[in-house]
Scaffold this motif. Sequence first.
Motif, PDB file in Angstrom:
ATOM      1  N   ARG A  11       4.401 -21.215  -3.688  1.00 47.43           N
ATOM      2  CA  ARG A  11       2.995 -20.953  -4.020  1.00 47.43           C
ATOM      3  C   ARG A  11       2.268 -20.726  -2.698  1.00 47.43           C
ATOM      4  N   PRO A  12       2.093 -19.474  -2.286  1.00 43.93           N
ATOM      5  CA  PRO A  12       1.526 -19.173  -0.970  1.00 43.93           C
ATOM      6  C   PRO A  12      -0.001 -19.231  -0.948  1.00 43.93           C
ATOM      7  N   SER A  13      -0.549 -19.334   0.254  1.00 46.03           N
ATOM      8  CA  SER A  13      -2.005 -19.284   0.397  1.00 46.03           C
ATOM      9  C   SER A  13      -2.506 -17.849   0.307  1.00 46.03           C
ATOM     10  N   ASP A  14      -1.674 -16.868   0.657  1.00 43.10           N
ATOM     11  CA  ASP A  14      -2.031 -15.458   0.548  1.00 43.10           C
ATOM     12  C   ASP A  14      -0.879 -14.746  -0.171  1.00 43.10           C
ATOM     13  N   LEU A  15      -1.041 -14.558  -1.492  1.00 40.19           N
ATOM     14  CA  LEU A  15       0.027 -14.030  -2.335  1.00 40.19           C
ATOM     15  C   LEU A  15       0.545 -12.683  -1.832  1.00 40.19           C
ATOM     16  N   GLN A  19       4.286 -11.974  -0.392  1.00 41.79           N
ATOM     17  CA  GLN A  19       5.181 -11.061  -1.107  1.00 41.79           C
ATOM     18  C   GLN A  19       5.617  -9.913  -0.209  1.00 41.79           C
ATOM     19  N   ALA A  20       4.687  -9.374   0.576  1.00 37.72           N
ATOM     20  CA  ALA A  20       5.031  -8.298   1.504  1.00 37.72           C
ATOM     21  C   ALA A  20       6.038  -8.778   2.541  1.00 37.72           C
ATOM     22  N   LEU A  28      14.065  -8.353   0.861  1.00 30.91           N
ATOM     23  CA  LEU A  28      14.669  -8.898  -0.358  1.00 30.91           C
ATOM     24  C   LEU A  28      14.392  -7.971  -1.535  1.00 30.91           C
ATOM     25  N   ALA A  29      15.405  -7.757  -2.366  1.00 32.19           N
ATOM     26  CA  ALA A  29      15.254  -6.924  -3.561  1.00 32.19           C
ATOM     27  C   ALA A  29      14.545  -7.714  -4.654  1.00 32.19           C
ATOM     28  N   ILE A  30      13.723  -7.024  -5.436  1.00 31.80           N
ATOM     29  CA  ILE A  30      12.980  -7.663  -6.524  1.00 31.80           C
ATOM     30  C   ILE A  30      13.859  -7.746  -7.764  1.00 31.80           C
ATOM     31  N   SER A  31      13.957  -8.942  -8.305  1.00 38.22           N
ATOM     32  CA  SER A  31      14.684  -9.179  -9.543  1.00 38.22           C
ATOM     33  C   SER A  31      13.773  -8.984 -10.748  1.00 38.22           C
ATOM     34  N   GLU A  52      10.957 -17.085  -6.150  1.00 40.83           N
ATOM     35  CA  GLU A  52       9.755 -16.582  -6.806  1.00 40.83           C
ATOM     36  C   GLU A  52       8.566 -16.812  -5.888  1.00 40.83           C
ATOM     37  N   VAL A  53       7.779 -15.764  -5.647  1.00 39.62           N
ATOM     38  CA  VAL A  53       6.544 -15.875  -4.868  1.00 39.62           C
ATOM     39  C   VAL A  53       5.423 -15.497  -5.825  1.00 39.62           C
ATOM     40  N   SER A  54       4.647 -16.511  -6.242  1.00 38.20           N
ATOM     41  CA  SER A  54       3.615 -16.290  -7.253  1.00 38.20           C
ATOM     42  C   SER A  54       2.525 -17.337  -7.112  1.00 38.20           C
ATOM     43  N   GLY A  55       1.447 -17.125  -7.818  1.00 37.09           N
ATOM     44  CA  GLY A  55       0.367 -18.099  -7.827  1.00 37.09           C
ATOM     45  C   GLY A  55      -0.381 -18.153  -6.510  1.00 37.09           C
ATOM     46  N   HIS A  56      -1.100 -19.252  -6.305  1.00 32.66           N
ATOM     47  CA  HIS A  56      -1.954 -19.387  -5.141  1.00 32.66           C
ATOM     48  C   HIS A  56      -2.153 -20.861  -4.830  1.00 32.66           C
ATOM     49  N   ARG A  57      -2.303 -21.178  -3.561  1.00 30.80           N
ATOM     50  CA  ARG A  57      -2.684 -22.528  -3.134  1.00 30.80           C
ATOM     51  C   ARG A  57      -3.753 -22.382  -2.067  1.00 30.80           C
ATOM     52  N   GLU A  58      -4.495 -23.431  -1.838  1.00 28.14           N
ATOM     53  CA  GLU A  58      -5.526 -23.411  -0.807  1.00 28.14           C
ATOM     54  C   GLU A  58      -4.873 -23.337   0.568  1.00 28.14           C
ATOM     55  N   ASN A  59      -5.481 -22.600   1.476  1.00 23.13           N
ATOM     56  CA  ASN A  59      -4.967 -22.467   2.834  1.00 23.13           C
ATOM     57  C   ASN A  59      -5.547 -23.599   3.676  1.00 23.13           C
TER      58      ASN A  59
END
Length: 132
Positions: A11-15, A19-20, A28-31, A52-59
Amino acid sequence: MDILSSRVILRPSDLRQSQAFYRDVLGLAISREFGDPNAPGLVFFLGNGLLEVSGHRENDGSPGQLELWVQVRDVESEHQRLAKGGVTILREPRTEPWGLIEMWIEDPDGVRIVLVEVPADHPIRRDQRGLD
């Protein structure tokens, strides 16, 4: 527990930036892509596993939040078994808007583990090739 598959969830601070990084920098290839078309979650192949890289968390300067995604045959039976065993249940089983049945538990260090059941009629279980 009869585990069918698993993935690591970030859960990244900057989705978009994260992802980029995994898609474009690491290559990495997308499944799978899912969710909101304006901010989709991406699941990447990661060798023998998935990320999985999704969602959001506070930075807040802390590292990204780590979760484990574990597919099981029957979430409700695991719920009963784990509750009897004293496992911390963060959220009881429920069907999500995307059709998966999920429940959340916590390991002794506070790492969230998502137990997932994929219903028989869910698109993940069907070959999507050739479908428009």
